[in-house]
Design a protein around this motif. Structure first.
Motif, PDB file in Angstrom:
ATOM      1  N   TYR A  30       0.390  -0.874  -0.059  1.00  0.00           N
ATOM      2  CA  TYR A  30      -0.143   0.203  -0.060  1.00  0.00           C
ATOM      3  C   TYR A  30       1.267   1.147  -0.045  1.00  0.00           C
ATOM      4  CZ  TYR A  30      -4.554   2.023   0.728  1.00  0.00           C
ATOM      5  OH  TYR A  30      -5.786   2.767   0.364  1.00  0.00           O
ATOM      6  N   TYR A  31       2.021   0.830  -0.803  1.00  0.00           N
ATOM      7  CA  TYR A  31       2.703   2.796  -0.870  1.00  0.00           C
ATOM      8  C   TYR A  31       3.716   2.878  -0.052  1.00  0.00           C
ATOM      9  CZ  TYR A  31       0.593   3.958  -5.743  1.00  0.00           C
ATOM     10  OH  TYR A  31       0.359   3.949  -6.817  1.00  0.00           O
ATOM     11  N   VAL A  32       3.707   1.800   1.232  1.00  0.00           N
ATOM     12  CA  VAL A  32       4.525   1.538   2.310  1.00  0.00           C
ATOM     13  C   VAL A  32       6.008   1.218   2.199  1.00  0.00           C
ATOM     14  CG1 VAL A  32       4.849   1.414   4.958  1.00  0.00           C
ATOM     15  CG2 VAL A  32       2.717   1.428   4.245  1.00  0.00           C
ATOM     16  N   ALA A  33       6.242   1.581   1.426  1.00  0.00           N
ATOM     17  CA  ALA A  33       7.366   1.340   0.298  1.00  0.00           C
ATOM     18  C   ALA A  33       9.082   1.683   0.945  1.00  0.00           C
ATOM     19  CB  ALA A  33       7.474   1.373  -0.973  1.00  0.00           C
ATOM     20  N   VAL A  34       9.851   0.735   1.537  1.00  0.00           N
ATOM     21  CA  VAL A  34      11.163   1.223   1.762  1.00  0.00           C
ATOM     22  C   VAL A  34      12.047   0.057   1.647  1.00  0.00           C
ATOM     23  CG1 VAL A  34      10.203   2.152   3.925  1.00  0.00           C
ATOM     24  CG2 VAL A  34      11.401  -0.952   3.939  1.00  0.00           C
ATOM     25  N   PRO A  35      13.372   1.735   1.389  1.00  0.00           N
ATOM     26  CA  PRO A  35      14.658   0.895  -0.316  1.00  0.00           C
ATOM     27  C   PRO A  35      15.135  -0.610   0.946  1.00  0.00           C
ATOM     28  CG  PRO A  35      14.905   2.826   0.091  1.00  0.00           C
ATOM     29  CD  PRO A  35      13.656   2.152   0.907  1.00  0.00           C
ATOM     30  N   VAL A  36      15.253  -1.709   0.373  1.00  0.00           N
ATOM     31  CA  VAL A  36      15.860  -2.993   0.388  1.00  0.00           C
ATOM     32  C   VAL A  36      17.368  -3.431  -0.236  1.00  0.00           C
ATOM     33  CG1 VAL A  36      15.337  -5.120   0.907  1.00  0.00           C
ATOM     34  CG2 VAL A  36      13.616  -3.505   1.070  1.00  0.00           C
ATOM     35  N   ARG A  37      18.315  -4.178   0.210  1.00  0.00           N
ATOM     36  CA  ARG A  37      19.607  -3.603  -0.072  1.00  0.00           C
ATOM     37  C   ARG A  37      20.044  -5.155  -0.447  1.00  0.00           C
ATOM     38  NH1 ARG A  37      21.891  -0.568   2.824  1.00  0.00           N
ATOM     39  NH2 ARG A  37      21.291   1.550   0.799  1.00  0.00           N
ATOM     40  N   LEU A  38      20.745  -5.872  -1.359  1.00  0.00           N
ATOM     41  CA  LEU A  38      21.236  -6.660  -1.464  1.00  0.00           C
ATOM     42  C   LEU A  38      23.342  -6.472  -2.121  1.00  0.00           C
ATOM     43  CD1 LEU A  38      22.382  -9.560  -3.308  1.00  0.00           C
ATOM     44  CD2 LEU A  38      21.533  -8.993  -5.195  1.00  0.00           C
ATOM     45  N   THR A  39      23.952  -6.586  -0.805  1.00  0.00           N
ATOM     46  CA  THR A  39      25.383  -6.676  -1.087  1.00  0.00           C
ATOM     47  C   THR A  39      26.031  -7.516  -1.580  1.00  0.00           C
ATOM     48  OG1 THR A  39      24.843  -4.843   1.936  1.00  0.00           O
ATOM     49  CG2 THR A  39      27.218  -5.910   1.047  1.00  0.00           C
ATOM     50  N   VAL A  40      26.774  -6.579  -2.669  1.00  0.00           N
ATOM     51  CA  VAL A  40      28.064  -7.483  -3.270  1.00  0.00           C
ATOM     52  C   VAL A  40      29.566  -7.072  -2.304  1.00  0.00           C
ATOM     53  CG1 VAL A  40      29.027  -8.198  -5.143  1.00  0.00           C
ATOM     54  CG2 VAL A  40      26.749  -7.743  -5.565  1.00  0.00           C
TER      55      VAL A  40
END
Length: 324
Positions: A30-40
């Motif tokens: 519901y547009y409650v969106a936050v960035p999520v990270r894949l780390t290499v």
């Protein structure tokens, strides 16, 4: 069924030159969106992927460019037992790299039924359990467990990684740092920020720097507390009265349905969380409320181990600002 659904724009960034890179995507509801990270992470002979994300074409293209320069993906690590946003991506990422070894945190669980690893798409024949079967890349990585702890629905455990060549500590949720400015990922589509910058469902989405900051602060409160203390749910009749107005009758605006009402003082609450100026390192608020009270001693012991790491210079979390 997580936002942005079938379309997952990805931002690539070099965090520490020739050592650590990140791929960031948005996830939420519901547009409650936050960035999520894949780390290499660069390891001996190739690359390690830490905290999986969906292997979109854009993400795989970026990884191929890194492989061309630094060697193949050798290892995929799922270092958390409870991080849904990462565990749901592990099967697809494992299929994209059939030669990579898989390392997962112990105590993986699924809901509503607790299914075997093979049944949820994690191939058991090339999967190892962190701590129980050792750790990968110990020549360049030190691994520090936090937990396990029974939190009722499942198990909380997180294993952080200190990458010695870069002096960077990689964590999932245990520590975070939040910048008061919206992440650049929202430049691709600021709709979540603008949607939550409003006070009623009949208000149009108007783009401006102030509206983006306002929306970002509210998203941070949502993500940090699930049900923020400064948020109330208006009566259903009021929600309907403000819905379906001209110009808002489409899915992008959720047809004007906006079941949120913010109390006076909400902005001060958000600023207390974020801090002023330089983002401050803190225990993730949701863990501070749900996990820390049950495992205060374990958390303090983990922090003491972090303090003792020789040469620690950077923090890289799976969320928000990095590196710090």
């Amino acid at each position: 069924p997580l936002y942005p659904y079938g379309n997952r724009p990805t931002i690539f960034e070099e965090l520490i030159p020739n050592q650590i890179w990140s791929f960031d995507q948005l996830q939420g509801l519901y547009y409650v969106a936050v960035p999520v990270r894949l780390t290499v992470v660069k390891v001996t002979g190739g690359l390690m992927l830490f905290n999986p994300l969906p292997p979109t074409g854009e993400l795989l293209k970026g990884l191929r460019a890194l492989e061309d320069k630094h060697g193949p993906v050798l290892t995929i690590v799922l270092p958390t037992a409870s991080g849904l946003e990462h565990k749901i991506s592990m099967p697809a990422l494992a299929r994209a790299y059939p030669k990579a070894k898989l390392w997962i945190c112990a105590g993986q669980w699924s809901f509503p039924l607790n299914l075997p690893l093979d049944w949820v798409g994690i191939p058991r024949n090339r999967t190892r359990i962190l701590l129980q079967d050792g750790f990968p890349h110990q020549e360049c990585c030190t691994w520090i467990p936090l937990g396990p702890l029974d939190i009722g629905l499942g198990r909380f455990q997180e294993i952080s990684c200190f990458h010695k060549p870069s002096k960077a500590l990689l964590v999932t949720d245990a520590l975070i740092s939040i910048n008061p400015e919206p992440p650049s990922l929202f430049d691709l589509d600021p709709t979540p920020l603008l949607f939550h910058s409003r006070d009623r469902g009949d208000e149009p989405l108007k783009d401006s720097p102030n509206a983006r900051r306002k929306g970002w602060l509210r998203l941070v409160l949502f993500a940090s507390f699930l049900r923020p203390a400064m948020l109330t749910i208006p009566p259903f009749t009021e929600v309907l009265r403000n819905a379906f107005k001209p110009g808002l009758r489409n899915s992008k605006f959720h047809f004007g349905i906006f079941p949120f009402s913010w109390k006076q003082g909400w902005e001060e609450s958000a600023k207390e969380l974020i801090g002023a100026g330089q983002p401050r390192i803190q225990v993730a608020p949701v863990l501070r409320r749900l996990v820390f009270p049950r495992a205060k001693d374990s958390y303090i012991q983990w922090l003491d181990k972090i303090k003792s790491l020789n040469g620690l210079r950077w923090l890289i979390s799976a969320h928000y600002s990095a590196p710090i």
